[in-house]
Every structure is written in C-alpha cells, then in structure tokens.
Design an enzyme around this catalytic site. Structure first.
Site, short mmCIF file in Angstrom:
data_model
loop_
_atom_site.label_atom_id
_atom_site.label_comp_id
_atom_site.label_asym_id
_atom_site.label_seq_id
_atom_site.Cartn_x
_atom_site.Cartn_y
_atom_site.Cartn_z
N ALA A 29 0.85 -1.20 0.00
CA ALA A 29 0.00 0.00 0.00
C ALA A 29 0.88 1.25 0.00
CB ALA A 29 -0.92 -0.01 1.22
N ASN A 30 0.27 2.42 0.20
CA ASN A 30 1.04 3.67 0.28
C ASN A 30 0.36 4.55 1.32
OD1 ASN A 30 -0.98 5.51 -1.04
ND2 ASN A 30 -0.65 4.07 -2.73
#
Ligand code: PMT
Length: 221
Positions: A29-30
């Site tokens: 993810a980020n």
C-alpha cells in the site's frame, strides 16, 4: 465569485491509496489518506457539480451529496474509472494508484521459512494515460504528480505524456504536506500557465484547483 460555476457538470474524482494483495494476510500500500481527493469531491459538490468519487480504502466519511464507489486494487480502480470515463465533464485523478502489483498472489499465507522473501512485481495499468488517450473534446482531465525531486520537470513531462489539461504537482517530502497531511502545497501547471499555491488546508487547495478547472471550461466554451 460565482461559486456554483460547476452546476450541471459531471465530475469524477479518484482518491486514496490502492492496496495490492500479496497473500490473504498481507498487501502492498502507500501513505495516501484520501484527504486530497475527498476535499476535491466536497468542493466540487459545493460548486453545484454532480460528483462521483471512486475511492480506495480510507477512514474518511463520504462527502455529502456525492456518489461513492469503493475499490481496493489498481485494477478495480481502472475498471470503475473506465465505466464512468465517457460521461464525465471533468476527471480528477487524485488517487495514489499503485504502479506495481504482485505478479503471483499467494492463495495461502506465505510462511516464514527462508531468511529472505522476494516478491515479483509487475506494472499496473496507467489509468491517467488511458484517460488521456480517451479524452473527449471539452472534457477536462486533471492529473497529479507526487514527486520527491525535480517536481516541475516531472510534472511537465506528465502533462504532455498523459495528455492531461492540468497537472497538480506536489512535493511530498515536506512533513506537514502531501500524504496523510491536512495541508498541501501544489503547483498547478497547464501548457499555458503555472500557478504556485502556498501551503494551505486541502479544502482550500481543492478550491484553487477547481478555480483553474473553471477557467479551462470557460476557455472551451
Ligand atoms: O490522499 P492524501 O493523504 O490526501 O495525499 C494526497 C496525495 C499526495 C496522494 C495527492 O495529492 C497526490 O499527489 N495524488 C497522486 C499520487 C500519485 O500516484 O502520483 P504519481 O505521480 O505516482 O501518479 C501520477 C498520476 O497518475 C496521478 O494522477 C495518479 O492518480 C495517476 N496514476 C498513477 C498510477 C497508475 N497506475 N494510474 C494512474 O492513473
């Protein structure tokens, strides 16, 4: 200023950070919180637009009066954006879409056997690039550029490469701006203009971005 300048306009906004599955337990993810995209959706609604918000997972409330489509992966976001693309007057790609996903998603949880675990990644489809290819006459396409260096150079390259009308460039190295922050600081570029917006809360930034969109709509009349 005429603050219902987007009445009757269909606006599509993407927000949040996609999550790319590694195995049933893990994902890639980020740091996107979705705040920038949700602020844009809220601000567009306040200006009378018919807003569809396609959002990766966030813990934000759906902006009142918007249609919310929830997705998780870059592939799902691509699919949903393409479902709406042809009917939108304005498309704003504020989402942090993963550039890479896991080539082979493990069906069972990966057990910790070896000292090292290597993941093979492959490119995801570039939604903004596809939107640039499909862009309809009079449709306004707004992309973002999240950079750590060479901000304006990369933003200008994106403007051209993706056939976007505007690129909102943000330097995401600042602690209190960009990913997850309440504030942002952007430079909005088009082929003809460059407008530096000093640090402000994301709703204020969203308003300035929509002001630039409004100017383009005026020009296209
Ligand atoms: O969500 P917040 O916490 O409020 O943070 C806001 C933000 C930093 C996420 C936002 O301001 C921002 O910069 N969004 C874009 C993040 C990003 O993916 O930038 P990029 O330079 O990697 O991508 C360039 C553009 O292509 C973006 O418009 C992105 O939506 C789009 N893209 C990227 C990859 C991909 N596969 N498809 C795309 O369409």
């Amino acid at each position: 200023k005429n603050q219902v300048d987007l009445a009757g306009k269909k606006v599509l906004v993407t927000a949040g950070g996609t999550k790319e599955t590694i195995d049933p337990v893990r994902f890639l993810a980020n740091h996107s919180s979705g705040k920038m995209g949700y602020a844009l959706a809220r601000a567009a609604r306040a200006r009378g637009a018919d807003v569809t918000l396609i959002s990766a997972p966030t813990n934000l409330n759906q902006p009142k009066g918007t249609e919310l489509i929830e997705v998780t992966t870059a592939a799902e976001m691509y699919q949903e954006v393409m479902n709406y693309q042809s009917e939108e007057d304005i498309i704003i790609m504020a989402a942090a879409v993963a550039d890479y996903r896991i080539s082979e998603v493990a069906t069972n949880k990966i057990k910790k056997n070896d000292e090292k675990l290597e993941l093979k990644l492959e490119r995801t489809k570039d939604i903004l690039a596809k939107l640039g290819q499909l862009k309809q006459p009079k449709q306004v396409l707004v992309g973002f550029a999240a950079e750590t260096n060479n901000l304006l150079q990369y933003a200008k390259e994106k403007l051209e490469a993706k056939n976007a009308d505007l690129i909102v460039a943000n330097d995401i190295t600042g602690a209190d701006i960009g990913f997850g922050a309440s504030d942002n600081q952007v430079t909005i570029i088009s082929t003809k203009s460059k407008r530096k917006i000093p640090q402000a809360n994301k709703l204020k930034i969203a308003t300035q971005i929509l002001d630039e969109v409004s100017k383009l709509l005026e020009e296209e009349k």
